[in-house]
Design an enzyme around this catalytic site. Structure first.
Site, PDB file in Angstrom:
ATOM      1  CB  ILE A 305      -4.429  10.706   1.503  1.00 25.00           C
ATOM      2  CG1 ILE A 305      -3.841  11.144   2.758  1.00 25.00           C
ATOM      3  CG2 ILE A 305      -6.007  10.890   1.684  1.00 25.00           C
ATOM      4  CD1 ILE A 305      -4.105  12.479   3.276  1.00 25.00           C
ATOM      5  CG  ASP A 433      -0.897  18.521   9.516  1.00 26.70           C
ATOM      6  OD1 ASP A 433      -0.252  17.795  10.167  1.00 26.70           O
ATOM      7  OD2 ASP A 433      -2.001  18.070   9.117  1.00 26.70           O
ATOM      8  CG  HIS A 566      11.673 -18.704  14.505  1.00 26.80           C
ATOM      9  ND1 HIS A 566      11.548 -18.187  13.155  1.00 26.80           N
ATOM     10  CD2 HIS A 566      11.082 -19.854  14.500  1.00 26.80           C
ATOM     11  CE1 HIS A 566      11.382 -19.208  12.314  1.00 26.80           C
ATOM     12  NE2 HIS A 566      11.114 -20.332  13.042  1.00 26.80           N
TER      13      HIS A 566
END
Length: 604
Positions: A305, A433, A566
């Site tokens: 961060i 979290d 590609h």
């Protein structure tokens, strides 16, 4: 509908004969996003006060009065542009009762006390989700899709949590913009010259805010379409089946009785006690507000961060110092990838100070002065115009009174869960979290679906072994699975294939030849165990490696079964797989293996 069609004049309501009216307080300003029934101004007379409310969700574009101005019934006092997406205007009926009355405003002189006037009947639901970030809203939406009557509690005015409002989305918006600016500046070497960029901070902030509003407004529409009831406020447990929500705007309290619950209340930035309270010392949220472009900034913490924000401010013209207590920056990816990032970013930093701590901080009128202790630090006090503290985050488990529900919470705020995202209380789940690192939105989203499905009675589980990490710096770094450094520490025998982007036509054409793609294969069975990429768009490509690991792919599977287009940067994954087999035709000839084994020779 055009903007003009969506414009509303906000007028003082007709209040009858209440005497002379004046503006007591203005609660919003131009640019603020508001929701229907939010108070915008307070008008008073000699007898009472009255809130002037927003008629719809929208953005304030003009305030036409000032505090103390005399006003009259029907007078336009503000202008609001209606949002294209509107929140639900009413709640669904409760179990066994009528829908609660809509919020209203009334002269205080003719009202009961505020708390009594706005007290609402207890809401009941099958599933309550606490937290409206990527994990929370994903859980609520998935549960609603599965037929559960769902209530979602979010403390902020808009859904999206830290990620959408003050994290992932605004930071990536700024990183994208400054990358374009730096790319244009570098084109001079290629024969294309632009004038020096001029940064309009007001327009830059407005663009960032518009990006956020576009996404958060869409979430409100999706909640409405699914019938998810949204309460804005802070929730805390009363017992194992009830949560009390302190509603936003001092609107009183609302009790929600639930059968099952998913806790998705996120985390908050850590603050170093040594750093004083000063407007020039900010966390990531404050840095994203772009209050100014400082001449010198100190980033405290060398994690992702902090380095992402250092990239933004450096591109805007700030000189950066970084101080990190550990011996190296950016924990997580292998050191060889970080070294490539360091080489490409040396120009951004005056001092990078690993293994260093802050010894003292002094705030003065001319700046914030800092002294350091470490192996190679500037002498004396160093002056900075801004300090960004980015030393990690702490889970919010201790802020919910979860113990009243019997939910076990650690001292670090982390709530323990099993593979079904259940806490020690079986009908209460937790995700994101708040269940501990890695604190990543994409982890929360996957856990959200698992928790919602389990709450709906389905079989689901979460595998946390394949969560990619991404640093959205310039260049990006992405990794997943076993790292080479971890394999060495753990004594795991692996074969490592590193494909340098200097041999990639697309990378050379894009001036990204500094990049690298690395794959790790188990020496015993040849299965892919991990991979990492440093270079432009690394985060967009790492998903292929994660899928290949989950499917137990070997080098032959990646090199021959996938026709990588590609020229692309993604084909470097296929080239690394060819390299692992002992021959890559995009690199000089290699020494042949003594007895190369085809894929069919590996044990199944």
């Amino acid at each position: 509908m055009s903007t003009a069609d969506r414009q509303h004049d906000i007028r003082v309501p007709d209040v009858g004969d209440k005497g002379d009216l004046s503006v007591a307080e203005i609660l919003v300003r131009a640019g603020d996003r508001v929701f229907a029934d939010d108070p915008l101004l307070v008008v008073e007379s000699g007898k009472a006060t009255l809130d002037v409310l927003a008629p719809v969700d929208g953005t304030i574009v003009e305030i036409r009065v000032a505090a103390g101005d005399a006003v009259a019934s029907g007078q336009a006092v503000a202008v609001l542009v209606e949002s294209l997406e509107q929140r639900p205007k009413s709640r669904r009926p409760e179990y066994g009762g009528e829908a609660p009355a809509a919020r209203f405003s009334l002269f205080a002189a003719f009202s009961a006390t505020r708390s009594a006037a706005q007290a609402a009947p207890e809401i009941r639901c099958e599933l309550l989700v606490i937290g409206g970030g990527p994990g929370g809203y994903s859980a609520a939406f998935r549960a609603a899709d599965l037929g559960l009557d769902t209530v979602l509690v979010e403390q902020h005015a808009a859904l999206g949590g830290v990620c959408l409002n003050v994290g992932c989305i605004p930071s990536k918006t700024l990183l994208h913009l400054v990358a374009g600016m730096e790319e244009a500046t570098g084109m001079a070497d290629c024969g294309i010259r632009f004038a020096a960029p001029e940064v309009d901070l007001d327009r830059l902030r407005a663009y960032k805010a518009g990006t956020v509003a576009r996404l958060t407004g869409g979430l409100a529409g999706m909640a409405r379409a699914r019938g998810v009831r949204v309460l804005h406020g802070r929730g805390r447990f009363e017992d194992a089946h009830r949560v009390v929500v302190d509603l936003a705007g001092d609107a009183g309290q609302q009790t929600v009785r639930f059968a099952k619950c998913i806790i998705a209340a996120g985390s908050h930035p850590l603050r170093l006690p040594l750093l004083p309270r000063d407007e020039r010392i900010v966390d990531s949220t404050g840095a994203l507000e772009l209050p100014a472009v400082p001449r010198r900034m100190l980033v405290v913490g060398g994690g992702i961060i902090g380095l992402e924000m250092a990239t933004v401010y450096s591109a805007l013209g700030t000189r950066i110092d970084v101080v990190e207590l550990q011996d190296a920056l950016m924990p997580g990816p292998d050191r060889d990838l970080v070294r490539i990032w360091e080489e490409q970013n040396r120009h951004r930093f005056d001092h990078v100070m690993p293994g260093t701590r802050i010894a003292a901080v002094v705030t003065r009128a001319d700046g914030v002065w800092v002294a350091f202790e470490g192996p190679a630090v500037p002498a004396g006090l160093v002056r900075y115009d801004m300090i960004l503290q980015s030393v990690g985050r702490k889970a919010n488990g201790l802020k919910l009174d979860a113990h009243k529900a019997g939910v076990a919470v650690g001292k670090d705020g982390v709530i323990g869960v099993d593979q079904h995202m259940r806490t020690n209380v079986r009908h209460i789940h937790a995700i994101g979290d708040i269940v501990g690192p890695p604190m990543l939105a994409h982890k929360a989203l996957h856990q959200a679906h698992v928790a919602a499905e389990c709450a709906a009675g389905l079989e689901a589980s979460h595998d946390g072994s394949l969560i990619p990490g991404v640093a959205y710096t310039h260049p990006e770094i992405a990794w997943v699975g076993l790292s080479e450094d971890a394999a060495k520490r753990q004594g795991i025998a692996v074969d490592v294939a590193k494909f340098p982007w200097a041999a990639s036509g697309r990378a050379i054409a894009n001036r990204a030849e500094h990049g690298m793609t690395k794959l790790l294969f188990g020496r015993d069975d040849g299965r892919l165990m991990g991979g990492s990429i440093v270079g432009s768009g690394a985060g967009d490509m790492i998903g292929e490696i994660a899928l290949a690991i989950s499917e137990n792919c070997r080098a032959d599977d990646i090199a021959r079964k996938i026709h990588h287009p590609h020229p692309t940067l993604g084909e470097t994954i296929g080239m690394a797989a060819h390299l692992a087999q002992g021959s890559c035709t995009d690199l000089p000839a290699m020494a042949r293996r003594a007895s190369p084994r085809p894929a069919s020779a590996w044990p199944s």
